[in-house]
Design a protein around this motif. Structure first.
Motif, PDB file in Angstrom:
ATOM      1  N   ALA A  96      34.663  41.617  55.552  1.00  0.00           N
ATOM      2  CA  ALA A  96      33.614  40.712  55.087  1.00  0.00           C
ATOM      3  C   ALA A  96      34.140  39.286  54.973  1.00  0.00           C
ATOM      4  CB  ALA A  96      33.095  41.174  53.723  1.00  0.00           C
ATOM      5  N   SER A  97      33.245  38.338  54.991  1.00  0.00           N
ATOM      6  CA  SER A  97      33.624  36.935  54.806  1.00  0.00           C
ATOM      7  C   SER A  97      33.634  36.617  53.318  1.00  0.00           C
ATOM      8  CB  SER A  97      32.628  36.020  55.509  1.00  0.00           C
ATOM      9  OG  SER A  97      31.364  36.072  54.886  1.00  0.00           O
ATOM     10  N   GLN A  98      34.382  35.581  52.951  1.00  0.00           N
ATOM     11  CA  GLN A  98      34.433  35.180  51.552  1.00  0.00           C
ATOM     12  C   GLN A  98      33.062  34.696  51.073  1.00  0.00           C
ATOM     13  OE1 GLN A  98      37.910  32.952  50.600  1.00  0.00           O
ATOM     14  NE2 GLN A  98      37.183  32.305  48.588  1.00  0.00           N
ATOM     15  N   ALA A  99      32.327  34.068  51.984  1.00  0.00           N
ATOM     16  CA  ALA A  99      30.982  33.591  51.627  1.00  0.00           C
ATOM     17  C   ALA A  99      30.078  34.776  51.267  1.00  0.00           C
ATOM     18  CB  ALA A  99      30.379  32.808  52.787  1.00  0.00           C
ATOM     19  N   SER A 100      30.204  35.884  52.022  1.00  0.00           N
ATOM     20  CA  SER A 100      29.390  37.075  51.740  1.00  0.00           C
ATOM     21  C   SER A 100      29.763  37.687  50.392  1.00  0.00           C
ATOM     22  CB  SER A 100      29.567  38.115  52.840  1.00  0.00           C
ATOM     23  OG  SER A 100      29.081  37.637  54.075  1.00  0.00           O
ATOM     24  N   VAL A 101      31.061  37.729  50.108  1.00  0.00           N
ATOM     25  CA  VAL A 101      31.518  38.266  48.824  1.00  0.00           C
ATOM     26  C   VAL A 101      30.971  37.422  47.676  1.00  0.00           C
ATOM     27  CG1 VAL A 101      33.531  38.688  47.355  1.00  0.00           C
ATOM     28  CG2 VAL A 101      33.593  39.325  49.781  1.00  0.00           C
ATOM     29  N   ASN A 102      31.015  36.111  47.839  1.00  0.00           N
ATOM     30  CA  ASN A 102      30.501  35.215  46.797  1.00  0.00           C
ATOM     31  C   ASN A 102      29.002  35.414  46.587  1.00  0.00           C
ATOM     32  OD1 ASN A 102      32.954  34.009  46.165  1.00  0.00           O
ATOM     33  ND2 ASN A 102      32.737  32.430  47.742  1.00  0.00           N
ATOM     34  N   ARG A 103      28.253  35.620  47.679  1.00  0.00           N
ATOM     35  CA  ARG A 103      26.813  35.860  47.553  1.00  0.00           C
ATOM     36  C   ARG A 103      26.537  37.142  46.788  1.00  0.00           C
ATOM     37  NH1 ARG A 103      26.562  34.063  52.919  1.00  0.00           N
ATOM     38  NH2 ARG A 103      26.430  36.223  53.668  1.00  0.00           N
ATOM     39  N   VAL A 104      27.309  38.198  47.082  1.00  0.00           N
ATOM     40  CA  VAL A 104      27.143  39.470  46.387  1.00  0.00           C
ATOM     41  C   VAL A 104      27.407  39.293  44.896  1.00  0.00           C
ATOM     42  CG1 VAL A 104      28.152  41.765  46.052  1.00  0.00           C
ATOM     43  CG2 VAL A 104      27.627  40.955  48.357  1.00  0.00           C
ATOM     44  N   CYS A 105      28.471  38.576  44.564  1.00  0.00           N
ATOM     45  CA  CYS A 105      28.814  38.353  43.152  1.00  0.00           C
ATOM     46  C   CYS A 105      27.673  37.629  42.427  1.00  0.00           C
ATOM     47  CB  CYS A 105      30.104  37.544  43.033  1.00  0.00           C
ATOM     48  SG  CYS A 105      31.572  38.429  43.586  1.00  0.00           S
ATOM     49  N   LYS A 106      27.129  36.612  43.068  1.00  0.00           N
ATOM     50  CA  LYS A 106      26.056  35.837  42.444  1.00  0.00           C
ATOM     51  C   LYS A 106      24.771  36.645  42.321  1.00  0.00           C
ATOM     52  CE  LYS A 106      27.895  31.321  43.691  1.00  0.00           C
ATOM     53  NZ  LYS A 106      27.753  30.083  44.492  1.00  0.00           N
ATOM     54  N   LYS A 107      24.489  37.478  43.313  1.00  0.00           N
ATOM     55  CA  LYS A 107      23.306  38.334  43.224  1.00  0.00           C
ATOM     56  C   LYS A 107      23.441  39.369  42.113  1.00  0.00           C
ATOM     57  CE  LYS A 107      21.526  37.942  47.959  1.00  0.00           C
ATOM     58  NZ  LYS A 107      21.159  38.662  49.195  1.00  0.00           N
ATOM     59  N   LEU A 108      24.678  39.734  41.793  1.00  0.00           N
ATOM     60  CA  LEU A 108      24.927  40.674  40.703  1.00  0.00           C
ATOM     61  C   LEU A 108      24.916  39.977  39.344  1.00  0.00           C
ATOM     62  CD1 LEU A 108      27.768  42.880  42.240  1.00  0.00           C
ATOM     63  CD2 LEU A 108      25.402  43.563  41.817  1.00  0.00           C
ATOM     64  N   GLY A 109      24.823  38.637  39.366  1.00  0.00           N
ATOM     65  CA  GLY A 109      24.743  37.880  38.116  1.00  0.00           C
ATOM     66  C   GLY A 109      26.045  37.288  37.642  1.00  0.00           C
ATOM     67  N   PHE A 110      27.028  37.163  38.559  1.00  0.00           N
ATOM     68  CA  PHE A 110      28.334  36.614  38.181  1.00  0.00           C
ATOM     69  C   PHE A 110      28.613  35.317  38.936  1.00  0.00           C
ATOM     70  CE2 PHE A 110      28.548  41.252  37.801  1.00  0.00           C
ATOM     71  CZ  PHE A 110      28.776  41.358  36.434  1.00  0.00           C
ATOM     72  N   LYS A 111      29.465  34.491  38.341  1.00  0.00           N
ATOM     73  CA  LYS A 111      29.787  33.188  38.950  1.00  0.00           C
ATOM     74  C   LYS A 111      30.639  33.347  40.210  1.00  0.00           C
ATOM     75  CE  LYS A 111      29.597  30.729  34.550  1.00  0.00           C
ATOM     76  NZ  LYS A 111      30.375  29.964  33.540  1.00  0.00           N
ATOM     77  N   GLY A 112      31.457  34.376  40.237  1.00  0.00           N
ATOM     78  CA  GLY A 112      32.316  34.593  41.390  1.00  0.00           C
ATOM     79  C   GLY A 112      33.080  35.896  41.283  1.00  0.00           C
ATOM     80  N   PHE A 113      34.026  36.107  42.201  1.00  0.00           N
ATOM     81  CA  PHE A 113      34.759  37.367  42.279  1.00  0.00           C
ATOM     82  C   PHE A 113      35.620  37.608  41.048  1.00  0.00           C
ATOM     83  CE2 PHE A 113      38.370  39.942  44.074  1.00  0.00           C
ATOM     84  CZ  PHE A 113      37.649  41.111  44.201  1.00  0.00           C
ATOM     85  N   SER A 114      36.185  36.541  40.474  1.00  0.00           N
ATOM     86  CA  SER A 114      37.041  36.688  39.296  1.00  0.00           C
ATOM     87  C   SER A 114      36.260  37.271  38.114  1.00  0.00           C
ATOM     88  CB  SER A 114      37.659  35.344  38.897  1.00  0.00           C
ATOM     89  OG  SER A 114      38.546  34.893  39.895  1.00  0.00           O
ATOM     90  N   GLU A 115      35.044  36.790  37.922  1.00  0.00           N
ATOM     91  CA  GLU A 115      34.220  37.300  36.823  1.00  0.00           C
ATOM     92  C   GLU A 115      33.796  38.740  37.097  1.00  0.00           C
ATOM     93  OE1 GLU A 115      30.323  36.142  34.088  1.00  0.00           O
ATOM     94  OE2 GLU A 115      30.712  35.040  35.946  1.00  0.00           O
ATOM     95  N   LEU A 116      33.480  39.047  38.360  1.00  0.00           N
ATOM     96  CA  LEU A 116      33.134  40.416  38.728  1.00  0.00           C
ATOM     97  C   LEU A 116      34.293  41.358  38.418  1.00  0.00           C
ATOM     98  CD1 LEU A 116      31.240  42.480  40.175  1.00  0.00           C
ATOM     99  CD2 LEU A 116      32.414  41.865  42.295  1.00  0.00           C
ATOM    100  N   LYS A 117      35.524  40.953  38.766  1.00  0.00           N
ATOM    101  CA  LYS A 117      36.706  41.774  38.496  1.00  0.00           C
ATOM    102  C   LYS A 117      36.887  42.006  36.992  1.00  0.00           C
ATOM    103  CE  LYS A 117      40.115  39.673  40.558  1.00  0.00           C
ATOM    104  NZ  LYS A 117      41.516  39.532  41.009  1.00  0.00           N
ATOM    105  N   TYR A 118      36.644  40.963  36.225  1.00  0.00           N
ATOM    106  CA  TYR A 118      36.792  41.071  34.767  1.00  0.00           C
ATOM    107  C   TYR A 118      35.886  42.165  34.216  1.00  0.00           C
ATOM    108  CZ  TYR A 118      36.185  40.050  29.813  1.00  0.00           C
ATOM    109  OH  TYR A 118      36.097  40.160  28.444  1.00  0.00           O
TER     110      TYR A 118
END
Length: 238
Positions: free
Chosen positions: A50-72
């Motif tokens: 996957a692209s980093q842009a796609s990962v960032n979109r998924v994180c935001k659609k889940l309600g998070f600012k980015g991957f770091s917050e999702l991991k938390y």
């Protein structure tokens, strides 16, 4: 008990739409859930193709600012799941949180007025149907388990109670439609907004996306048993 991520991944009950590539990222995160806190976004992109842009979109659609917050929050879920109490009852809580208990009163009312009941279930649901039959018999209902359409045709003054976790099995849908087309009552315990739910006169539903579970999990009937027990309790005490 609240989980920020795991229930979302398992049920996919979200208000936003995901593209196929974004769904693939969700599938990867679900598969590698316990390992994700140790991942960098670069490693995730490489392994999930996957692209980093796609990962960032998924994180935001889940309600998070980015991957770091999702991991938390994934790590937060893991710690809860690994606690001694959570590890024993996690599945039960997951099912309870995804059952729509508001559907019970109407079904209870229908059953009290129609004490002759045909119970129909296939596969693992057939075993659950036998359990349901025993409970109804204890309460004085005339309950009969059937697994063929020709059996159903022999009972004129019965209502039909369908047990179908997915609500999409072709034979089950056919039987439900045939019975309802004759102007008869069809009740079900099934998946919310499934075909069987739409056909039913009244339904007690859950929100578990069966197609997202593995083969063994799809056969499990814990949520169906919980729903039956709750219904029986209401019939007995209502």
């Amino acid at each position: 008990m609240e989980y920020r991520i795991i229930n979302i991944l398992q049920t996919r009950e979200l208000k936003v739409n995901f593209t196929k590539s974004e769904e693939s990222i969700l599938d990867f995160i679900e598969k590698k859930f316990n390992e994700i806190p140790k991942y960098s976004v670069i490693k995730l992109c490489e392994e999930a193709y996957a692209s980093q842009a796609s990962v960032n979109r998924v994180c935001k659609k889940l309600g998070f600012k980015g991957f770091s917050e999702l991991k938390y929050w994934i790590e937060h879920d893991i710690k809860k799941m690994e606690s001694s109490k959570s590890s024993n009852i996690n599945n039960t809580f997951f099912y309870i949180e995804n059952i729509n208990f508001g559907g019970i009163p109407n079904i209870v009312e229908i059953l009290k007025n129609n004490r002759k009941i045909l119970i129909y279930g296939l596969g693992a649901s057939e075993i659950t149907a036998l359990y349901f039959q025993r409970q109804l018999l204890y309460l004085g209902f005339q309950a009969i388990v059937v697994n063929e359409e020709k059996m159903i045709e022999q009972f004129e003054d019965f209502i039909l109670f369908i047990l179908s976790s997915s609500g999409e099995t072709l034979r089950v849908k056919h039987v439900a439609n045939s019975f309802k087309d004759k102007g008869k009552v069809v009740i079900s315990i099934t998946k919310f907004q499934s075909s069987v739910h739409e056909i039913s006169t009244s339904a007690f539903t859950h929100n578990i996306s069966i197609d997202k579970l593995d083969a063994i999990s799809r056969e499990q009937q814990l949520h169906m048993i919980i729903m039956i027990n709750e219904l029986i309790n209401k019939l007995q005490n209502g």
